[in-house]
Design a protein around this motif. Structure first.
Motif, PDB file in Angstrom:
ATOM      1  N   SER B  59      -2.536  35.080 -48.499  1.00 10.18           N
ATOM      2  CA  SER B  59      -1.659  35.261 -47.337  1.00 10.18           C
ATOM      3  C   SER B  59      -2.097  34.349 -46.194  1.00 10.18           C
ATOM      4  CB  SER B  59      -1.713  36.714 -46.875  1.00 10.18           C
ATOM      5  OG  SER B  59      -2.978  36.981 -46.327  1.00 10.18           O
ATOM      6  N   PHE B  60      -1.212  34.220 -45.232  1.00 12.01           N
ATOM      7  CA  PHE B  60      -1.501  33.426 -44.034  1.00 12.01           C
ATOM      8  C   PHE B  60      -2.779  33.926 -43.361  1.00 12.01           C
ATOM      9  CE2 PHE B  60      -1.128  33.439 -39.385  1.00 12.01           C
ATOM     10  CZ  PHE B  60      -1.172  32.082 -39.154  1.00 12.01           C
ATOM     11  N   PHE B  61      -2.962  35.235 -43.320  1.00 13.01           N
ATOM     12  CA  PHE B  61      -4.114  35.830 -42.632  1.00 13.01           C
ATOM     13  C   PHE B  61      -5.439  35.433 -43.301  1.00 13.01           C
ATOM     14  CE2 PHE B  61      -0.706  38.795 -41.405  1.00 13.01           C
ATOM     15  CZ  PHE B  61      -0.842  38.707 -40.033  1.00 13.01           C
ATOM     16  N   SER B  62      -5.441  35.434 -44.631  1.00 11.00           N
ATOM     17  CA  SER B  62      -6.679  35.072 -45.331  1.00 11.00           C
ATOM     18  C   SER B  62      -7.055  33.620 -45.059  1.00 11.00           C
ATOM     19  CB  SER B  62      -6.521  35.265 -46.841  1.00 11.00           C
ATOM     20  OG  SER B  62      -6.330  36.596 -47.125  1.00 11.00           O
ATOM     21  N   TRP B  63      -6.050  32.760 -45.112  1.00 10.18           N
ATOM     22  CA  TRP B  63      -6.333  31.340 -44.853  1.00 10.18           C
ATOM     23  C   TRP B  63      -6.748  31.130 -43.403  1.00 10.18           C
ATOM     24  CZ3 TRP B  63      -7.537  28.344 -48.608  1.00 10.18           C
ATOM     25  CH2 TRP B  63      -6.994  28.547 -49.876  1.00 10.18           C
ATOM     26  N   LEU B  64      -6.141  31.914 -42.511  1.00  9.73           N
ATOM     27  CA  LEU B  64      -6.512  31.826 -41.085  1.00  9.73           C
ATOM     28  C   LEU B  64      -7.988  32.206 -40.926  1.00  9.73           C
ATOM     29  CD1 LEU B  64      -5.421  31.545 -38.099  1.00  9.73           C
ATOM     30  CD2 LEU B  64      -5.283  34.029 -38.115  1.00  9.73           C
ATOM     31  N   ALA B  65      -8.361  33.301 -41.583  1.00  8.70           N
ATOM     32  CA  ALA B  65      -9.755  33.747 -41.505  1.00  8.70           C
ATOM     33  C   ALA B  65     -10.696  32.662 -42.044  1.00  8.70           C
ATOM     34  CB  ALA B  65      -9.926  35.038 -42.299  1.00  8.70           C
ATOM     35  N   LEU B  66     -10.282  32.048 -43.166  1.00  9.74           N
ATOM     36  CA  LEU B  66     -11.134  31.019 -43.777  1.00  9.74           C
ATOM     37  C   LEU B  66     -11.291  29.793 -42.888  1.00  9.74           C
ATOM     38  CD1 LEU B  66     -10.033  30.980 -47.515  1.00  9.74           C
ATOM     39  CD2 LEU B  66     -12.365  30.973 -46.707  1.00  9.74           C
ATOM     40  N   ILE B  67     -10.162  29.339 -42.345  1.00  9.74           N
ATOM     41  CA  ILE B  67     -10.200  28.086 -41.585  1.00  9.74           C
ATOM     42  C   ILE B  67     -10.899  28.263 -40.236  1.00  9.74           C
ATOM     43  CG2 ILE B  67      -7.970  28.208 -40.365  1.00  9.74           C
ATOM     44  CD1 ILE B  67      -7.510  25.310 -41.197  1.00  9.74           C
ATOM     45  N   VAL B  68     -10.921  29.492 -39.743  1.00 17.04           N
ATOM     46  CA  VAL B  68     -11.595  29.722 -38.453  1.00 17.04           C
ATOM     47  C   VAL B  68     -13.068  30.073 -38.673  1.00 17.04           C
ATOM     48  CG1 VAL B  68     -11.657  31.207 -36.418  1.00 17.04           C
ATOM     49  CG2 VAL B  68      -9.469  30.395 -37.278  1.00 17.04           C
ATOM     50  N   MET B  69     -13.334  30.903 -39.675  1.00 16.14           N
ATOM     51  CA  MET B  69     -14.712  31.400 -39.816  1.00 16.14           C
ATOM     52  C   MET B  69     -15.680  30.327 -40.300  1.00 16.14           C
ATOM     53  SD  MET B  69     -14.770  33.743 -43.228  1.00 16.14           S
ATOM     54  CE  MET B  69     -16.470  33.665 -43.666  1.00 16.14           C
ATOM     55  N   THR B  70     -15.221  29.481 -41.228  1.00 19.20           N
ATOM     56  CA  THR B  70     -16.164  28.520 -41.817  1.00 19.20           C
ATOM     57  C   THR B  70     -16.764  27.581 -40.765  1.00 19.20           C
ATOM     58  OG1 THR B  70     -14.695  28.633 -43.703  1.00 19.20           O
ATOM     59  CG2 THR B  70     -16.524  27.106 -43.855  1.00 19.20           C
ATOM     60  N   PRO B  71     -15.944  26.961 -39.911  1.00 15.58           N
ATOM     61  CA  PRO B  71     -16.567  26.104 -38.893  1.00 15.58           C
ATOM     62  C   PRO B  71     -17.499  26.888 -37.974  1.00 15.58           C
ATOM     63  CG  PRO B  71     -14.200  25.715 -38.987  1.00 15.58           C
ATOM     64  CD  PRO B  71     -14.470  26.904 -39.835  1.00 15.58           C
ATOM     65  N   LEU B  72     -17.129  28.126 -37.694  1.00 15.77           N
ATOM     66  CA  LEU B  72     -17.949  28.898 -36.754  1.00 15.77           C
ATOM     67  C   LEU B  72     -19.315  29.252 -37.341  1.00 15.77           C
ATOM     68  CD1 LEU B  72     -15.326  31.280 -35.081  1.00 15.77           C
ATOM     69  CD2 LEU B  72     -16.404  29.243 -34.134  1.00 15.77           C
ATOM     70  N   ILE B  73     -19.337  29.549 -38.636  1.00 15.72           N
ATOM     71  CA  ILE B  73     -20.649  29.937 -39.196  1.00 15.72           C
ATOM     72  C   ILE B  73     -21.504  28.721 -39.563  1.00 15.72           C
ATOM     73  CG2 ILE B  73     -19.971  32.234 -39.989  1.00 15.72           C
ATOM     74  CD1 ILE B  73     -19.826  31.145 -42.815  1.00 15.72           C
ATOM     75  N   THR B  74     -20.855  27.584 -39.803  1.00 15.18           N
ATOM     76  CA  THR B  74     -21.663  26.420 -40.231  1.00 15.18           C
ATOM     77  C   THR B  74     -22.020  25.480 -39.082  1.00 15.18           C
ATOM     78  OG1 THR B  74     -19.632  25.232 -40.776  1.00 15.18           O
ATOM     79  CG2 THR B  74     -20.739  26.377 -42.573  1.00 15.18           C
TER      80      THR B  74
END
Lengths: 508, 246
Positions: B59-74
């Motif tokens: 879903s849009f929400f899962s991809w949103l979570a992925l695209i936002v969280m990855t840069p933030l944690i790395t």
């Protein structure tokens, strides 16, 4: 002057630095080049590996579903692996269409064809064309293959092609009159696509003749009692279906690959029986369906091939609302180990108004007779055919206890000197089970399996329509509330509290 | 190996002391929780031909979570140490560059898994309450997809973080790399013809679509592993360059 000479001759330290700098700069340049070369090399290697994989490596995919929903049948795999020449598949579909079933079944088509591609990556070429978006390619294809409407899948091999339309791909459940559109109850993609591939790679189409003139069912009769559904399925399998009357033209055509005798009600003439016997002797193939209460003269001929046609009716006793009733629909549930029925295990065939068809215990015959399908124990073969209010199983009167055989398959014994090697006959104790209004998925599978076995086309046996996967949650409001509270409340809140506690402790 | 373990442990623990990690965790849980509850409400009443989990993971929400969280944690993995200068002191230890990169990558990847792990609770609850036994294939497929995409995304994050001392810039680089690949993933849905299949090979959306249906394709695994290797190699070379640039 002195000062000039000092200035002209640079101090030894200053002369070393630019040299060292140059060396360092050169060394850095070389290192940079080296690193770039390494990166490019790795990039090329990885792209190369992925390109090889993309074009040539199609490993078997894991189906994680409990029911192995995406697994192809063995028959499809065998056919695909046996391909020796390219087959082009053009999916001429509108995946974004707002109405109709096309957009619903498109993902299933894509998924299925992907599975095909993984089995046969070399000779199978699949192209997806959306007529709404790819206008140029659409018009080219429309012209080349005479595609009149969208939502068809075209199979092409050499100069042969076969169309499968979206309507051929699904079964609908129209039982709910209030539904906006009927529910898809079965996806027949594999059956249709495999048939289509078979169709375009096969050489000369085979011919199936339906004998007429004795009350047999007509393959072109679309009424309830007709056999048009059978004919439609045979034609779809690249078979030519024709009618023949031995009374009008007393000969069996030499191009006959299969004769079908579908429920005759009147006796055959002696010369017709002779023609049939000669046909069997020259390795003929026949599917014979004989209803109870008829004597057509074939019974004696079939005895020569080890088949006994019972003069009886297969029934069972059932209790319904406290009343004893008699069921004249014999259920075929016990299957022999035979290519025709081996894939039907677990299914139930419905033989409406059937008589027994059994194998004769005559070891001198050169034929192997297999009792393909039997009823459960609760059925018996009733000898007294006169309509009665009550039937009782009476072995003294000639009744036969269940399980009783409803169909047999005859084939030559595997002895090298049998002169009729190649003859194949299937006999069933009813024909009604294949009438247009009575045929169901299991009965159709049985019929197609018989036809393919008789025609020695085993690769198409046993592919039935796939029921769409169905997911039901059925949660009550309390359960929904619990999930909502945990998912939106408890979990994020707990994480926030934990974060706050860590932050607070660190601050202290 | 012990060097990898020490750095990995230190890096992983540092996530738990970072407020940004908890903000990301709360954000992910909220977005995924809302998405899951809406889907369940919507699909509860009648039988459907796709599982609620099939839609959830793609879903849009899962991809949103992925695209936002990855840069933030790395974003802080390499950039922070570069900025505060602890990297130079690390260079004086027997720690090898490869060990340094691997341990940072593993710490980021494990933290990525930790952030997604609580979503399993939704599936446990739905499976417990559901009237009929649910096929778990979409859930297995979805989590396998998240792991594969996570490998690639975290390796992109390592590259982004190693390129700069500024964490925001690192996050933007990762966002651009991941977002670019994500956008390419829409092409198979927009075009037809022969190119379509080629773009499917790169499409994370298409890969996830396959996985959540319950189909595991080894070609996809190779794609993600080779992509991860490439970005980790670039990161390694950037880390190594500090020695010959100095």
């Amino acid at each position: 002057m002195e000062s000039m000479s000092v200035q002209a001759g640079p101090p030894p330290k200053k002369t070393e630095h630019p040299e060292k700098g140059r060396l360092q700069s050169r060394s850095r340049f070389v290192t940079r080049l080296n690193v770039m070369a390494q990166v490019i090399l790795l990039f090329v290697a990885l792209v190369g590996i992925n390109t090889i994989i993309y074009f040539y490596w199609y490993p078997e995919r894991f189906d994680l579903t409990r029911s192995n929903y995406y697994q192809l049948s063995d028959k499809t795999k065998t056919l695909l692996k046996s391909l020796k020449k390219p087959v082009e598949i053009i999916v001429f579909f509108q995946p974004h269409a707002q109405d109709g079933s096309a957009s619903k079944i498109y993902p299933q088509i894509e998924r299925l064809l992907n599975q095909y591609k993984y089995v046969q990556p070399q000779y199978l070429h699949i192209e997806y064309v959306d007529p709404d978006r790819d206008l140029l390619r659409s018009s080219q294809l429309a012209e080349k293959y005479q595609v009149q409407t969208a939502n068809v899948v075209v199979f092409v091999s050499g100069d042969r092609n076969k169309f499968v339309s979206s309507t051929d791909l699904v079964d609908y459940d129209r039982s709910n009159p209030f539904a906006e559109e009927p529910r898809i109850s079965g996806f027949k993609g594999e059956q249709q696509f495999t048939s289509a591939i078979q169709n375009v790679i096969e050489g000369k189409p085979m011919k199936v003749y339906f004998i007429q003139g004795h009350g047999e069912r007509d393959p072109d009769d679309y009424e309830k009692k007709g056999a048009s559904t059978l004919a439609q399925y045979l034609r779809r399998d690249n078979l030519i279906v024709e009618r023949i009357s031995l009374l009008e033209k007393p000969e069996i055509p030499v191009d006959s690959d299969l004769m079908v005798i579908d429920g005759p009600s009147q006796p055959y003439q002696a010369f017709e029986l002779k023609l049939l016997e000669d046909f069997f002797k020259r390795q003929g193939r026949a599917l014979i369906m004989l209803d109870p209460e008829t004597t057509i003269g074939l019974e004696d001929l079939l005895k020569k091939y080890g088949v006994s046609i019972g003069d009886n009716l297969v029934i069972s006793k059932v209790e319904m609302l406290g009343q004893e009733m008699y069921n004249s629909t014999a259920f075929g549930t016990l299957f022999a180990k035979h290519p025709i029925v081996e894939k039907l295990e677990g299914k139930t065939l419905s033989f409406y108004f059937a008589r027994t068809v059994e194998a004769l215990e005559d070891k001198t015959l050169g034929y192997k007779v297999t009792e393909l399908v039997k009823t459960p124990e609760g059925f018996w073969a009733e000898k007294a055919l006169a309509r009665k209010m009550r039937y009782e199983f009476n072995p003294d009167a000639g009744d036969k206890a269940g399980p009783v055989s409803l169909a047999v398959a005859v084939e030559p014994k595997t002895v090298s000197n049998v002169d009729t090697e190649g003859t194949r006959i299937v006999v069933t104790g009813t024909s009604m089970f294949l009438e247009n209004d009575k045929i169901n998925a299991a009965n159709m599978d049985f019929f197609l399996n018989c036809a393919n076995w008789l025609l020695k086309r085993p690769q198409l046996i046993g592919i039935s329509a796939k029921r769409p996967q169905e997911f039901i949650l059925g949660l009550n409001s309390r359960q929904l509330m619990t999930i909502g509270i945990v998912a939106i409340g408890v979990m994020p809140f707990s994480a926030a509290i934990l974060g706050f506690a860590v932050w607070f402790r660190r601050r202290k | 190996m012990s060097n990898v373990w020490i750095i990995f442990k230190r890096e992983l623990m540092s996530f738990f002391f970072s407020p940004i990690a908890y903000i990301v965790l709360v954000g992910i849980l909220l977005v995924n929780g809302i998405s899951c509850v809406i889907l369940i409400q919507f699909m509860n009443d009648q039988p459907t031909d796709v599982s609620v989990f099939t839609i959830f993971f793609n879903s849009f929400f899962s991809w949103l979570a992925l695209i936002v969280m990855t840069p933030l944690i790395t974003m802080k993995l390499f950039a922070e140490e570069k900025k505060v200068g602890t990297y130079e002191s690390l260079m004086t230890t027997p720690l090898k560059n490869g060990e340094y990169v691997i341990s940072k990558f593993l710490a980021g990847f494990v933290f990525y898994i930790i952030l997604w792990a609580p979503t399993a609770v939704y599936f446990i609850l739905v499976s417990m309450f559901s009237a009929t036994p649910l096929d778990q294939a979409p859930v297995y497929g979805g989590f396998i997809g998240l792991l594969l995409i996570g490998l690639l995304a975290v390796s992109m994050g390592c590259l982004g973080s190693s390129m700069t001392t500024n964490q925001i810039v690192a996050a933007v680089i990762t966002f651009a790399l991941f977002g670019g690949l994500l956008l390419v993933g829409f092409l198979p849905y927009a075009i037809g013809g022969k190119l379509r299949e080629a773009f499917q090979y790169f499409s994370m959306i298409y890969h996830m679509e396959e996985l959540v249906q319950g189909i595991l394709d080894w070609r996809r695994v190779i794609f993600y592993i080779s992509g991860t290797l490439f970005f980790l190699f670039l990161t390694y070379k950037i880390v190594e360059s500090r020695q010959w640039k100095a």
